[in-house]
Design an enzyme around this catalytic site. Structure first.
Site, short mmCIF file in Angstrom:
data_model
loop_
_atom_site.label_atom_id
_atom_site.label_comp_id
_atom_site.label_asym_id
_atom_site.label_seq_id
_atom_site.Cartn_x
_atom_site.Cartn_y
_atom_site.Cartn_z
N ASP A 1 63.32 -7.47 45.30
CA ASP A 1 62.58 -7.28 46.53
C ASP A 1 61.19 -6.75 46.21
O ASP A 1 60.79 -6.70 45.05
CB ASP A 1 63.35 -6.32 47.46
N SER B 1 58.81 -2.17 50.58
CA SER B 1 60.03 -2.74 50.02
C SER B 1 60.18 -4.22 50.37
O SER B 1 59.37 -5.04 49.98
CB SER B 1 61.24 -1.92 50.48
N ASP C 1 63.58 -2.12 43.68
CA ASP C 1 64.71 -1.19 43.59
C ASP C 1 66.03 -1.92 43.84
O ASP C 1 67.10 -1.35 43.66
CB ASP C 1 64.55 0.00 44.54
N ASP D 1 59.66 -3.90 45.99
CA ASP D 1 59.39 -2.78 45.10
C ASP D 1 60.41 -2.68 43.97
O ASP D 1 60.43 -1.69 43.23
CB ASP D 1 59.32 -1.46 45.87
#
Length: 492
Positions: free
Chosen positions: A281, A141, A285, A283
């Site tokens: 960010d 992440s 999400d 990833d």
């Protein structure tokens, strides 16, 4: 992520360091893998996660997060989730080796594996919800490039519950795997093209804009390079991109989209006369924003704007968010006869509470965290940066006013954020609870102190880094600072 370190087993000392930031707004377990049992920092005796934390398991590649460990996570998952498992990764350089490792564990345990390639975590979650029995995402992440990790996705697209995660860890720590014979191992296939299902779903849910908006996008060299520009152009935006090439060294900025790191995006917004800038960010999400004046939109402001949009269109509903979110959420909810349900910090807790309330017949209209991780229940029950970017474009188009003006309409509160470095989280939490025992105390996650004058404070161990977080919010800066000093004095 929980961060576990051998020092957590040592005799605690009383040394405490503080780092502080001020936000004017609307508003353990680093792990060394000898599989040592640890019960967490809270006083509760209930079973706690040891390796997996707030959002998956993470560590430094080659040191804490190794192919051997990830392979064993795959083996453990194969014992409790049979069938077809989807696997994906972000753009980190260690992604291919760790993805291969988790696939090896899943296949050896008898699961069929479908490799979806590089994609955002919410894209994997959306695809799993439609087609698979579970999923595994290789990502760290927002952590720096040297980190990587694993997020396990359940069949409904949400991250694994605490109960299932503890069960998986029990298999992992005990080594109680089920290796299949040669006739029972799983089969592997690839389906990179399934990513289109995710982008198409968002474009079909957001009405095409009546008037095109110009938007600046910063995917941060992560998997959003494949999705956010496509989503925004699909709903009628003109897009300019920075850091749009996938690169696990993250040459343009770190995976965490900080105000400092987004200065080039702010310059792009001004140079192109964009309605806003959006960044993700590692990833994708989460999504954070730069307004049309080139100013960073604090994440609690972002939450409030999207909440206001959702509540206005669905009055009388429920908003779900962690105890760390600004009290502005309650103010906005009251305007539209909505109410706020609080949870522990972490998108898993928020998502599952949203699902639980919906199953009871509640009208759950919005959820998420004050960190750019927003959940739109009509789409899916997970944080989704791509959906958030599209929703922001829709909001600005519908309102017909610039983002810099919309944020001015929000209630004004002051939030202070501190980092507390200490060897003994439990002692600090106990001191705070005792010191403020005469006030309203909420132990949902850490210690939250609610005062009748509207001030509140939250003290909790970070789920992603080795320190404690202190949040203090009040209508005025002086009131917030004095409350903070009270808390720091009580625990030092």
């Amino acid at each position: 992520m929980n961060i576990f370190h051998p020092r957590d087993l040592a005799t605690p000392t009383s040394k405490i360091k503080f780092e502080s930031t001020v936000v004017i707004q609307i508003s353990k377990n680093r792990f060394t893998f000898h599989f040592i049992s640890y019960t967490g920092t809270m006083a509760s005796e209930k079973a706690e996660k040891k390796l997996f934390g707030t959002n998956g398991a993470r560590g430094v590649t080659g040191k804490d997060m190794t192919p051997d460990l990830v392979m064993r996570i795959g083996l453990s998952l194969s014992k409790i989730r049979k069938g077809k498992i989807a696997v994906g990764m972000d753009t980190r350089t260690s992604g291919p080796s760790l993805k291969s490792a988790i696939k090896a564990g899943l296949l050896a345990g008898g699961c069929d594996v479908v490799d979806l390639g590089i994609l955002p975590t919410p894209a994997l979650q959306y695809i799993v919800k439609l087609h698979f029995d579970a999923g595994a995402m290789i990502t760290a992440s927002h952590n720096p490039p040297e980190y990587n990790g694993v997020k396990i996705i359940d069949s409904d697209g949400t991250e694994f519950s605490d109960e299932d995660t503890i069960k998986l860890e029990g298999i992992l720590f005990s080594g109680d795997y089920e290796l299949k014979e040669w006739t029972g191992v799983g089969k592997e296939s690839c389906a990179n093209e399934m990513l289109d299902e995710y982008t198409d779903a968002i474009c079909s849910r957001i009405e095409k804009l009546e008037k095109p908006l110009t938007v600046a996008v910063d995917p941060g060299s992560g998997p959003a390079c494949l999705t956010t520009e496509k989503i925004l152009t699909g709903i009628g935006c003109r897009v300019h991109t920075i850091n749009g090439q996938m690169d696990g060294f993250f040459p343009g900025r770190m995976p965490e989209p900080s105000p400092e790191g987004l200065k080039p995006l702010a310059e792009l917004v001004l140079a192109t006369n964009s309605a806003f800038g959006v960044a993700h960010d590692g990833d994708a999400d989460r999504a954070v924003f730069i307004d049309d004046k080139g100013e960073y939109l604090e994440e609690n402001e972002e939450f409030a704007l999207m909440q206001k949009y959702a509540c206005r269109n669905n009055p009388g509903g429920v908003v779900v968010t962690p105890v760390s979110t600004s009290k502005v959420a309650e103010i906005i909810a009251a305007e539209y006869n909505c109410r706020v349900e609080y949870t522990r910090v972490g998108s898993i807790s928020v998502a599952r509470k949203m699902i639980e309330l919906a199953e009871k017949g509640e009208n759950v209209v919005f959820g998420g965290e004050g960190n750019g991780g927003l959940i739109f229940p009509g789409h899916q029950h997970c944080r989704d940066g791509g959906m958030t970017a599209a929703a922001m474009a829709s909001l600005i188009s519908t309102e017909g006013r610039p983002l810099s003006e919309l944020r001015k309409d929000l209630p004004k509160l002051v939030m202070l954020k501190d980092k507390i470095f200490s060897d003994n989280h439990t002692e600090i939490l106990n001191k705070a609870t005792k010191s403020f025992s005469g006030e309203e105390i909420d132990l949902t996650d850490g210690v939250r102190i609610n005062r009748k004058d509207g001030r509140w404070a939250l003290l909790r161990p970070s789920g992603t880094e080795p320190f404690m977080r202190l949040y203090v919010e009040a209508p005025e800066k002086d009131a917030a600072e004095s409350f903070r000093e009270e808390i720091l004095k009580s625990i030092n």
